[in-house]
Design a protein around this motif. Structure first.
Motif, PDB file in Angstrom:
ATOM      1  N   ASP A 115      -4.598   3.223   5.136  1.00 18.97           N
ATOM      2  CA  ASP A 115      -4.256   4.554   5.813  1.00 18.97           C
ATOM      3  C   ASP A 115      -4.565   4.268   7.575  1.00 18.97           C
ATOM      4  N   TYR A 160       7.339  10.056   9.642  1.00 22.28           N
ATOM      5  CA  TYR A 160       6.182   9.662   8.555  1.00 22.28           C
ATOM      6  C   TYR A 160       5.335  10.811   8.348  1.00 22.28           C
ATOM      7  N   ARG A 182       4.258  12.211   4.702  1.00 22.15           N
ATOM      8  CA  ARG A 182       3.025  11.841   4.194  1.00 22.15           C
ATOM      9  C   ARG A 182       2.258  13.386   3.822  1.00 22.15           C
ATOM     10  N   ARG A 236      10.428  11.359   0.250  1.00 23.61           N
ATOM     11  CA  ARG A 236      10.433   9.939   0.496  1.00 23.61           C
ATOM     12  C   ARG A 236      11.874   9.358   0.246  1.00 23.61           C
ATOM     13  N   THR A 280       5.298   2.222   3.626  1.00 24.09           N
ATOM     14  CA  THR A 280       5.270   3.261   4.488  1.00 24.09           C
ATOM     15  C   THR A 280       6.150   4.430   4.639  1.00 24.09           C
TER      16      THR A 280
END
Lengths: 503, 1079
Positions: free
Chosen positions: B619, B640, B644, B650, B672
């Motif tokens: 991270d 992103y 997250r 995703r 990622t």
């Protein structure tokens, strides 16, 4: 007298600054440019002396930075001191941004000291020179009041101590180190300082603080270095009764010229620019200026030049004082009168005389002579320079690029038969006469000076704006300089011109 | 007078003979822009034009330099033109300029050495800006004789062909039989015919050239401007220094044949010369140094030995299976590519540093490997991060491996000198950095030449942050009060645009060392740097890459100094001595509590931390990389973060089924969450999704890096977007990927670098979390570095429970120290105090602090100025003297204090009526002398005043609801104006904490003065609170309250004091240390 923002005041006469575009002076310290003086407008925009230029630009992107020039500031201050002569003959610059005026006994013209201060301030204000004036019995007190007191304070003698007590210690003309040191000890005002036993101060900060206190309070005399003569090359004539007739003025000028030239001769100098100031009773100061091509100090000659312009001076209700100043002074050694050179010298003197007369009559920019100038374009290879300026280095004759003896003012169109694309012509017709080319050289390709705005580019590519020059000789042995403007193109025949004649 | 000798008869048949079938001419006299301020075209432009014109070959002969040859080589390869490389040599004696073409590798080596010799003779101090730009090199004919073997030489004729020139040619003819020629050009000066005829009679055979300065005729204006820049004059004053015409461009073989129709052999000879120059840059086979390898071992064996030994140290409990496999795999690849010597060389440098207690850390594509971890080149444990070595070193691309090593900034020079010592100056040199013209400089120099007024030029150059097409657009010009129709303005801008991107001069790279096995100066000329003992080569990092030459970056990093200093205090040996994956450290970072922590202490990073919520090492890798131009311009940050935080699923971008498997990017983007964040990922997408060849991807990267040729960038845009959309990717995603690559062009940030940086983030955060006193101490002792001034570092330490003790003559040293767990400030914080004074004081004090007295202080013999500084910094409290009393005493000392007689006199204390110093005055003076105060915060004394105005404290503000209108005031700490200039961020501080202010550009113009100029700022605006609890004040009004600072002493006084007049003196004292401004 204190002139806050003096450097800016000096500069703002030549630069168009406005409240939005403040003028500042800058100085580079170890490669970083810092502000030195910011002026009233700059202060209003939040600029401070000592700021870096980068920071200042962040605050005020429109500022106009000019390099600080303390020497010029000093010269200008000297001029201003001389100007103050109308109030007192005792005027001296107080570097970097003030003036001392000793007005003892000068109040005859102005009824009171306050009146004089008012007149002085008003006159300066009219000239856009901000100033703060104070009158006091001691130099120190006057300085302190001018810098930190109320404007135009007139301090009666003996009241210095009371008047100064509440002023900050910065008003004592101490260096920043001393001021910071005293402040750190909590000593902020003159009163604070007076409380401390004097030896204690002296042992810590040297003699200066006590000396300045004494000078301010009258316990110690201060000698001011009055400039004598006020500024270098001038002479002054004051009249008991105001004068006004042209004859009187001419007479006075002759007298002044005589005195000034004698002084110039004593020091092997000559003046190139002379100014006569006529101080009228009503505060108007007409003036006349004359220039000479070479440094001069001939009184009669100078009188003659001045006399020619005297009719431009309006004496009004009379003139009290005339000052004649040599503004630009250069070394001029005594004339060497050798027998052989007398004639040449006289001729040269006569030429100088003619040039000066013409120049002063017609104007400085109307008399000139031609000199070579570095340009590939033939008609641009001459320029006008002042008539008696030192000779420029002349053309270095480039055998590769010979120039005709006579260049036509305007190239003349001709008809030409020549092979394409760029071989020399075979035959051409000029002013109705046909010439057969029997020998030639070229082309010499000269391209247009692209940085000059095109008068009639007509959207043609720059590569087209060329001339191919040829030297050609016809069957009679006459030689010509001809050129083709531009290159051959599919749709267009280039035009040919004759531009000059060899021999 | 008749037809005299200097005129010739017109030729009867002017038609040139038809050109022999295609080609037939090679241009051998070409100055590229690397003949600084002489040549006006880039190598790429020249090569491309040569190809279009159908030249059979092109030579490159820059003045005393071969700096442009590699770029030219690359460009010529691309357009398929044959290149011969050489240089134009100028001499200090009367030898004419010579074009020197090496025939083989050995001759190239001699040319490189020749140039090295000449550059070495340029006197020091003569390498200033102007001189740098003019390719200086001091050579004599004897040098040429010494290095002339194997060179073909073309003499350049001077303007006048005099006797001296003829003699020189005779000398050349006898010294270089069969290898010397005469370069002849048609100059269009009027005497061409005669001149050529005269030249034909000179001793050397004539070779036709066009003495090229630019690729196309319309570059003439730029070349004229360059001449003016070089001579420092205005264009209208340059006169005959300019070329009379625009003929110095590349010409076609046909045209050259026409121009030299009387001398066809001169044209033909160009091709003969090309044939005889067999040398190509491709022959510069590079060999790694082999110093570190003991006899009897191959490099591979030695590397394997060292790696396994290192592994045993790194994993005392046995090497994990996975790591063992990785090492074996990596060693295999290294052996295949023959890179062992590279790793051994880097290891050797690192070993020196470690042996001398210099902290270092490697990064770069090859650095994050298990091998490097075992060799102690990096401390990123491969067990901790999934290292994909093949991802960084591909066997097919055959790029040299890339390892940068950061060293402590205070001690890097030791490492550099070690390298010079070990390899010698003939074998080690720093890479060059080609300084290109940027818009700012370009317009400034062009404006000066064109005679634009100083303020117009300044205004134009201030515009230069505008991007691409907006730069100097008509609107911008009107805005700054210039007429876009004005000829001079238009012309200046046009020329400045042409100038942008051309090389301006060579400078040394920050630390890229090139090391060779043989002599480096036989590969490339080495010059001396303007400063110190450095030497640098003529090629930059891209050139070196293209030739496959090894480079080690020896860089300086302030944080390493800080970490080493903290380690010394805590007796930790190295980076590996810090426990990994400590939850408390991540908790701290998630709170955004990161002042002083490497890389994540900026405002933007502090805001990002609570949103990203780092929980493990990887991270942090992302955290370091995400707040960068690449991801921001590619608009990848928010996607992103949303994924997250689980707000979005995703989702892997994928091609249409018929073009490939849906998870072709799994390898690239899996880690990622499907969003590209690192430079490698973006490049990988170009290859995998847009089907760029690796070579094209490299070109893309380079054209981004030099930001020249906006045309080429556009070509890549088309190619990438159409390449991706054709295969079924979303248009929007494709465009964003491209913009991201553009962003990486300005500041590339690959994963391999981020990983190494992340380790330092972790280590510094660990120090801050568990040893705040030691960390603050080390930070203060490593200043200047980082984002914050000592005042904020100290304040932050105190907020974390560290006891901070003031500077004191009886306890402090030069550096800050730890005293029973408390932080004692050192003399280094006192403005102007010298280290030498501090050391004298500490020595005189000895170990007996208690016995130290004022008299003893006087006896140390420190100059009075030093004692005054100590007193002003209030450092004599242990002597029962407060600031003012101490000052009074110290000021009373004579300057002769050094005299022993005086020194033994007891110092009498006089009582004088000094005003009592208020706390406020103390605080202000603390700031003035040491940049910080432990006594209080100046805002505390103004609080009553501000309360009266309804101004809140920062702490109060933090408790309010989103959208509340409020006013806060504080001291300005930092101002930041990010690239696009739409907004200014500003941090203010009061006695309760800090507040972050956002000022939109619409507001900025109205309040510019207050915003940029004040040290004490009053902000009125609206509170904005993000879901993560980050608080900003969106400013609506700004007031400059700096003047209130002068009231601090008065408001804190017990008794009323006389109002202070504003001092008449123009210079006001600065109370606060400068804010850190980034504009």
């Amino acid at each position: 007298m204190w002139l806050p923002h003096w450097p800016i005041t000096r500069l703002s006469r030549g630069v168009s600054a406005s409240p939005d575009r403040p003028l500042v002076t800058i100085e580079a310290i170890r490669g970083v440019r810092h502000l030195v003086a910011v002026g009233v407008h700059g202060e209003a925009q939040g600029l401070r002396p000592g700021q870096t230029l980068t920071d200042a630009r962040a605050v005020c992107p429109t500022l106009i930075p000019v390099d600080a020039d303390p020497a010029a500031d000093e010269v200008a201050l000297g001029r201003l001191a001389a100007w103050c002569e109308r109030f007192t003959p005792m005027a001296a610059p107080d570097l970097p941004d003030g003036l001392w005026l000793d007005i003892t006994g000068c109040t005859a013209v102005f009824a009171t000291e306050a009146e004089l201060a008012r007149a002085l301030a008003a006159r300066l204000a009219w000239n856009a020179i901000p100033c703060r004036v104070a009158v006091a019995g001691t130099t120190g007190a006057a300085w302190a009041l001018a810098h930190a007191g109320a404007d135009r304070t007139i301090l009666p003698l003996g009241e210095e101590k009371a008047a100064l007590a509440d002023l900050p210690i910065t008003s004592l003309r101490l260096d920043t180190g001393t001021v910071t040191g005293l402040r750190r000890l909590g000593l902020r005002t003159v009163r604070d300082l007076l409380r401390i036993p004097r030896p204690q101060i002296t042992s810590r900060f040297g003699a200066m603080p006590v000396l300045r206190l004494d000078q301010a309070l009258g316990a110690m005399e201060e000698a001011i270095d009055w400039p004598r003569p006020l500024i270098g090359w001038n002479e002054r004539l004051a009249f008991a009764e105001p004068i006004g007739t042209p004859e009187d003025l001419a007479l006075a000028l002759a007298q002044l010229a005589e005195r000034l030239c004698r002084r110039l001769a004593e020091q092997d100098k000559g003046g190139q620019r002379f100014i006569a100031w006529f101080f009228r009773v009503d505060d108007v100061v007409p003036r006349i200026t004359v220039s000479t091509a070479l440094p001069a100090r001939d009184a009669a000659y100078l009188t003659k030049l001045l006399g020619e312009k005297l009719d431009t001076v309006d004496p009004g209700f009379g003139i009290e004082v005339i000052v004649l100043e040599a503004e630009t002074v250069a070394p001029l050694s005594a004339p060497q009168t050798q027998l052989a050179d007398v004639a040449a010298q006289e001729a040269s003197d006569r030429l100088t005389g003619v040039v000066d007369t013409l120049t002063n009559r017609l104007g400085l920019d109307r008399v000139s002579r031609v000199a070579p100038f570095g340009s590939h374009v033939p008609e641009r290879a001459v320029q006008s320079i002042p008539p008696l300026a030192l000779r420029q280095p002349s053309w270095v004759d480039d055998p590769a690029a010979p120039r005709p003896i006579r260049l036509l003012r305007r190239p003349e169109e001709i008809e030409v038969i020549a092979p394409v694309p760029d071989d020399p012509p075979i035959r051409f017709r000029w002013r109705g006469v046909s010439h057969r080319v029997c020998a030639s050289a070229g082309p010499e390709r000269i391209a247009a000076e692209w940085w000059r705005a095109k008068r009639s580019g007509g959207g043609r590519p720059e590569t087209d704006l060329i001339r191919d020059y040829y030297r050609v000789e016809d069957s009679d042995g006459a030689r010509f300089w001809i050129f083709r403007a531009g290159l051959h193109a599919a749709d267009r025949m280039p035009q040919w011109y004759l531009h000059g004649l060899f021999g | 007078m008749g037809c005299s000798g200097d005129l010739i008869l017109p030729t009867p048949s002017p038609r040139p003979p038809p050109a022999r079938g295609g080609g037939g001419y090679a241009e051998l006299q070409v100055a590229s822009a690397f003949s600084f301020l002489r040549g006006a075209s880039s190598p790429e432009e020249l090569a491309a034009t040569a190809s279009v014109l159908g030249l059979s070959a092109i030579g490159i002969t820059d003045l005393n330099s071969v700096a442009g040859v590699v770029r030219m080589w690359d460009a010529a390869k691309e357009v398929g033109v044959r290149l011969v490389v050489g240089a134009r040599l100028s001499f200090r004696d009367d030898t004419p300029d010579l074009l020197c073409y090496p025939q083989d590798r050995a001759a190239w080596g001699r040319l490189a050495r020749l140039l090295t010799v000449g550059k070495g003779r340029v006197p020091h101090g003569d390498t200033g800006d102007a001189a740098k730009a003019t390719n200086r090199c001091f050579l004599h004919y004897t040098d040429l004789l010494e290095h002339g073997e194997g060179q073909l030489l073309l003499a350049v004729a001077p303007d006048r062909l005099d006797v001296g020139f003829r003699e020189n040619l005779q000398r050349l003819q006898s010294d270089f039989r069969g290898r010397a020629f005469l370069a002849a050009s048609r100059r269009y000066r009027g005497d061409d015919a005669n001149r050529l005829r005269a030249m034909a009679e000179l001793p050397l055979p004539m070779v036709a050239t066009n003495d090229v300065l630019y690729h196309l005729p319309d570059r003439r204006p730029l070349q004229d401007v360059m001449t003016c820049i070089r001579l420092g004059c205005r264009i209208d004053q340059a006169g005959l220094a300019l070329q009379p015409n625009g003929e110095r461009h590349l010409k076609s073989p046909k045209e050259m044949e026409r121009l030299f129709r009387e001398y066809p052999e001169a044209v033909r000879r160009t091709e003969d010369i090309v044939e005889r120059c067999g040398f190509s840059l491709g022959e510069l086979a590079y060999e790694y140094p082999d110093e570190p390898i003991p006899p009897g071992l191959t490099p591979d064996e030695h590397l394997a030995d060292l790696t396994w030994q290192g592994a045993a140290v790194r994993y005392p409990d046995g090497i994990p299976r996975r790591v063992r496999d990785t090492i074996e795999k990596e060693l295999l690849i290294i052996a295949q590519l023959n890179y062992a010597r590279y790793f051994l060389t880097v290891h050797d440098i690192v070993r020196y540093a470690v042996g001398h207690g210099i902290l270092c850390q490697g990064r770069g594509s090859a650095a994050n490997s298990a091998v490097c971890y075992c060799l102690h080149i990096t401390a990123v444990d491969p067990a901790q991060i999934d290292v994909l070595f093949e991802r960084f070193i591909s066997t097919e691309r055959r790029e040299p491996p890339d390892i940068d090593v950061d060293f402590e900034h205070e001690r890097r020079e030791e490492v550099i000198q070690y390298i010079y010592e070990r390899y010698g100056r003939e074998r080690a040199g720093i890479a060059a950095t080609v300084i290109h013209y940027r818009p700012k400089r370009a317009i400034r120099e062009v404006g000066k030449v064109m005679g634009l007024s100083e303020d117009a030029t300044a205004a134009l150059s201030a515009q230069s942050w505008h991007a691409g097409g907006e730069l100097w657009s008509d609107d911008c010009l009107t805005e700054i009060g210039l007429d876009p129709q004005s000829f001079v303005v238009r012309r200046s801008i046009e020329l400045a645009r042409q100038l942008v991107g051309l090389p301006r001069h060579l400078s040394q790279h920050v630390g890229g060392f090139v090391l060779t096995r043989g002599r480096l100066d036989e590969t490339v000329p080495i010059g001396r740097a303007a400063m110190d003992q450095r030497t640098f080569i003529e090629w930059d990092k891209d050139d070196i890459d293209r030739l496959g030459i090894m480079k080690v970056d020896v860089l300086a990093l302030g944080m390493l100094t800080c970490i080493r200093k903290a380690f010394e205090l805590l007796e930790i040996k190295n980076l590996a001595g810090v426990p990994t994956e400590d939850t408390a450290v991540y908790d701290m970072l998630c709170r955004g509590d990161s002042i002083g922590v490497f890389q994540v202490e900026s405002r933007a990073q502090i805001n990002m931390l609570p949103r990203l919520r780092p929980r493990e090492f990887y991270d942090l890798v992302i955290e370091v990389a995400i707040v960068r131009p690449g991801p921001i311009q590619g608009d990848m940050v928010h996607p992103y973060l949303r994924r997250r935080q689980g707000l979005e699923k995703r989702d892997l971008p994928s091609p249409a089924p018929e073009y490939g498997s849906a998870d072709e990017l799994e390898q690239v983007l899996g880690r990622t969450l499907g969003v590209p964040l690192f430079q490698e990922q973006a490049m990988r997408i170009a290859i995998d999704a847009a089907k760029f060849t690796p070579e094209e991807a490299n070109q893309l990267r380079r054209s981004m890096a030099t930001f020249r040729n906006s045309g080429t960038i556009h070509r890549f845009f088309e190619k990438m977007v159409s390449g991706m959309t054709a295969r079924g990717y979303a248009q929007d995603f494709a465009e964003r990927c491209f913009h991201q690559i553009e962003g990486f062009g300005t500041y590339g940030f690959p994963e391999s670098h981020a990983a190494s940086f992340a380790l330092l983030v972790y280590v510094s955060a660990w120090l801050k979390c568990h040893h705040p006193a030691a960390f603050a101490c080390a930070l203060l002792n490593s200043q200047p570095m980082g984002f914050y001034a000592p005042a904020q570092i100290v304040r932050d330490a105190r907020e974390h429970g560290v006891e901070v003790r003031p500077i004191d003559v009886a306890a402090s040293g030069w550096d800050c120290t730890l005293e029973e767990g408390a932080l004692r400030l050192g003399f280094r914080l006192i403005n102007g105090f010298s280290q030498e004074w501090a050391e004298r004081l500490v020595e005189a004090r000895g170990s007996s602090f208690a016995a130290f007295s004022f008299a003893a202080l006087v006896r140390t013999g420190l100059p009075r100025a030093a004692l005054v500084m100590l007193a002003e910094a209030d450092a004599l409290r242990s002597q029962k003297l407060d600031r003012r009393a101490a000052l009074w005493q110290v000021r009373g000392l004579s300057d002769m204090a050094e005299l022993p007689l005086f020194a033994h006199q007891p110092v009498a204390i006089h009582h004088v009526p000094l005003p009592i110093m208020t706390t406020g005055e103390h605080v202000i003076t603390d700031y003035q002398t040491a940049g910080l105060s432990l006594k209080s915060h100046p805002m505390r004394f103004l609080r009553t005043l501000f309360n009266g105005e309804g101004v809140l404290s920062c702490a109060q503000a933090a408790g309010l609801a989103d959208g509340t209108r409020l006013s806060v005031a504080g001291v300005v700490l930092v101002r930041q104006r990010p690239g696009n200039g739409n907004v200014v961020f500003c941090t203010i501080e009061d006695e309760t904490g800090i507040a972050n202010i956002v000022v939109w550009s619409s507001l900025l113009e109205r309040f510019r003065r207050a915003m940029m100029g004040s040290s004490l700022l009053l902000v009125t605006g609206r509170l904005q609170r993000s879901p993560e609890g980050i608080i900003h004040v969106i400013a609506e009004r700004l007031d400059d309250r700096s003047a209130m600072m002068a009231r601090v002493p008065e408001t804190s006084a017990a008794v009323g004091r006389l109002p202070m007049r504003s001092p008449g003196h123009p210079r006001q004292e600065r109370i606060f240390p400068r804010s850190r401004d980034f504009h």
